[in-house]
Design an enzyme around this catalytic site. Sequence first.
Site, PDB file in Angstrom:
ATOM      1  N   ASP A 193     -56.598 -23.742  48.282  1.00 40.16           N
ATOM      2  CA  ASP A 193     -57.160 -23.073  47.830  1.00 40.16           C
ATOM      3  C   ASP A 193     -56.404 -21.885  47.390  1.00 40.16           C
ATOM      4  O   ASP A 193     -55.431 -21.013  47.844  1.00 40.16           O
ATOM      5  CB  ASP A 193     -58.533 -22.259  48.348  1.00 40.16           C
ATOM      6  CG  ASP A 193     -59.302 -21.519  46.809  1.00 40.16           C
ATOM      7  OD1 ASP A 193     -59.200 -21.991  46.072  1.00 40.16           O
ATOM      8  OD2 ASP A 193     -60.100 -20.340  47.918  1.00 40.16           O
ATOM      9  N   HIS A 221     -59.340 -11.445  39.112  1.00 36.25           N
ATOM     10  CA  HIS A 221     -59.576 -11.236  40.557  1.00 36.25           C
ATOM     11  C   HIS A 221     -58.973 -10.396  41.392  1.00 36.25           C
ATOM     12  O   HIS A 221     -59.392  -9.280  42.356  1.00 36.25           O
ATOM     13  CB  HIS A 221     -60.241 -12.952  40.892  1.00 36.25           C
ATOM     14  CG  HIS A 221     -60.769 -12.496  42.658  1.00 36.25           C
ATOM     15  ND1 HIS A 221     -61.648 -12.346  42.987  1.00 36.25           N
ATOM     16  CD2 HIS A 221     -59.543 -13.387  43.272  1.00 36.25           C
ATOM     17  CE1 HIS A 221     -62.298 -12.885  44.089  1.00 36.25           C
ATOM     18  NE2 HIS A 221     -60.601 -13.301  44.625  1.00 36.25           N
ATOM     19  N   GLU A 271     -64.471 -20.919  40.258  1.00 37.33           N
ATOM     20  CA  GLU A 271     -63.263 -21.213  40.416  1.00 37.33           C
ATOM     21  C   GLU A 271     -63.026 -22.724  39.600  1.00 37.33           C
ATOM     22  O   GLU A 271     -63.780 -23.422  39.852  1.00 37.33           O
ATOM     23  CB  GLU A 271     -62.797 -21.719  41.668  1.00 37.33           C
ATOM     24  CG  GLU A 271     -63.066 -20.614  43.014  1.00 37.33           C
ATOM     25  CD  GLU A 271     -61.816 -20.855  43.886  1.00 37.33           C
ATOM     26  OE1 GLU A 271     -60.494 -21.623  43.563  1.00 37.33           O
ATOM     27  OE2 GLU A 271     -61.612 -19.620  44.709  1.00 37.33           O
TER      28      GLU A 271
HETATM   29 MN    MN Z   1     -61.061 -18.910  46.304  1.00 42.86          MN
END
Ligand code: MN
Length: 480
Positions: free
Chosen positions: A162, A169, A239
């Site tokens: 990830d 963000h 995402e």
């Molecule tokens: Mn994440």
Amino acid sequence: MSTRANESGPSSSSGIDETHDPNLRSWVESANDPATDFPIQNLPIALCGMTNISSQGVHALVPIGDSFLDLDQLVVCKLLDKRIYPACHFSDFDDGVRAFRQLLSQDSSGWSALRRRLSELLSGRDPALRDNAEFRESCLIARDVVEADGYFESPEPSNYTDFYASIHHATNVGSMFRPDNALLPNYKHIPIGYHGRASSIVPSGTSFHRPVGQTSPPDSDPSAGPGFGPCKLMDYELEMGCIIGRGNVMGSPVSIADAESHIFGLCLVNDWSARDLQKWEYVPLGPFLAKNFATTISPYIVTMEALAPFRIPAYERPASDPRPLPYLTSDANTALGGFDITLEVHLQSAEMAKRSMSPIRLSKGNFRHMYWTFAQMVAHHTVNGCNLQPGDLLASGTISGPTRDSRGSMIELTWDGDPFANPPKLVPGTQRTPIELPTGEKRTFLADGDTVIMKAYCEREGYRRIGFGECRGTILPAKS
Ligand code: MN
């Protein structure tokens, strides 16, 4: 039968060819509906477990309008060459996953051959499927049959990484904890990432229990021990996921120039996050139990080829930002490393579902605002010699844009600080405006019974709209 396996790839360097022609129609009528995510120009691949039809096991399915084309059955009917799709043998449940991995391991000319053959069959340019009722019966499955007798599988990635590639963000979250120092010094030099957990990746539609764990001692009494119990600050993260096609040999980095040839396609990812668990555990090694209890992915992998018309320049860095190191830079990446993908998050509470109220939209944003591209993430991931494997999932990190309504998580959406205000208005910590639901319920984070639905689609003048389907998940109460 013509397979065209040996023909050359797309006709132009842009990757756009006759399969993207906006006037191309399918004899599967529902694929011509302007609102469908799955017109003949899309042709994503999903893995589906079949429990109650003649051919059991995990099959690769291509959604077309309201139906699915079964790649394994196409091979059985000799409409698709085994060299293009190494179909499963139906003897072993995992055959389908293995066959799919084999497809991923091919180079992109193999993926092109599959796309062109499917386009040919579904347009009727080769009428072999259209004009044969028996073939249609075995190869084309209605959506309601798949929903009744099948269940989507994730492509079972061996590995999950990830990233943290949205500067909006990173700035928002950084501002909550470090108002004067939101972005850490490495952010503009390194695509920041961590290794996630592959075993708990689940396909869209899966419900899971609210996680339980440790939380930090109360601010009022830091010397008290940690709390323990069900997560109180349950969140989602919007995402995009990148499914790796060909892997690389351990010790052999993938250059940024080659990076995209290792990417098979993209899907949606919900990287569910337990914020209170995360706050206590993440120092100094990063996320752990706050993330690894569940990650939901959409079942449809939209191929890089299907996305060709929607490529755009990488995020334009302000002149004052550092240039990334050479291994993270290429002219092609600067010119076309980005994707124009619109992203939406919707929420339906249990009470809304009970009263048959439609989900409400929480946010709408675009993948174009990412600071790092997937090509840069692949190049960075492998620069030390780390080997990627077919089917690995690389997720982008939460996708937030410059405006409040394009924030990709609850922790940002309900937060009242504004790091983009000028002069900066940084409000640390806890000030939040709840989101009000049509039932009168309020949310600063997610409640039990809430269903989060993510959607993504691409639109561009002169091209057919394509979509990613849904990434949906429901939170059940914690197990006592
Ligand atoms: Mn994440």
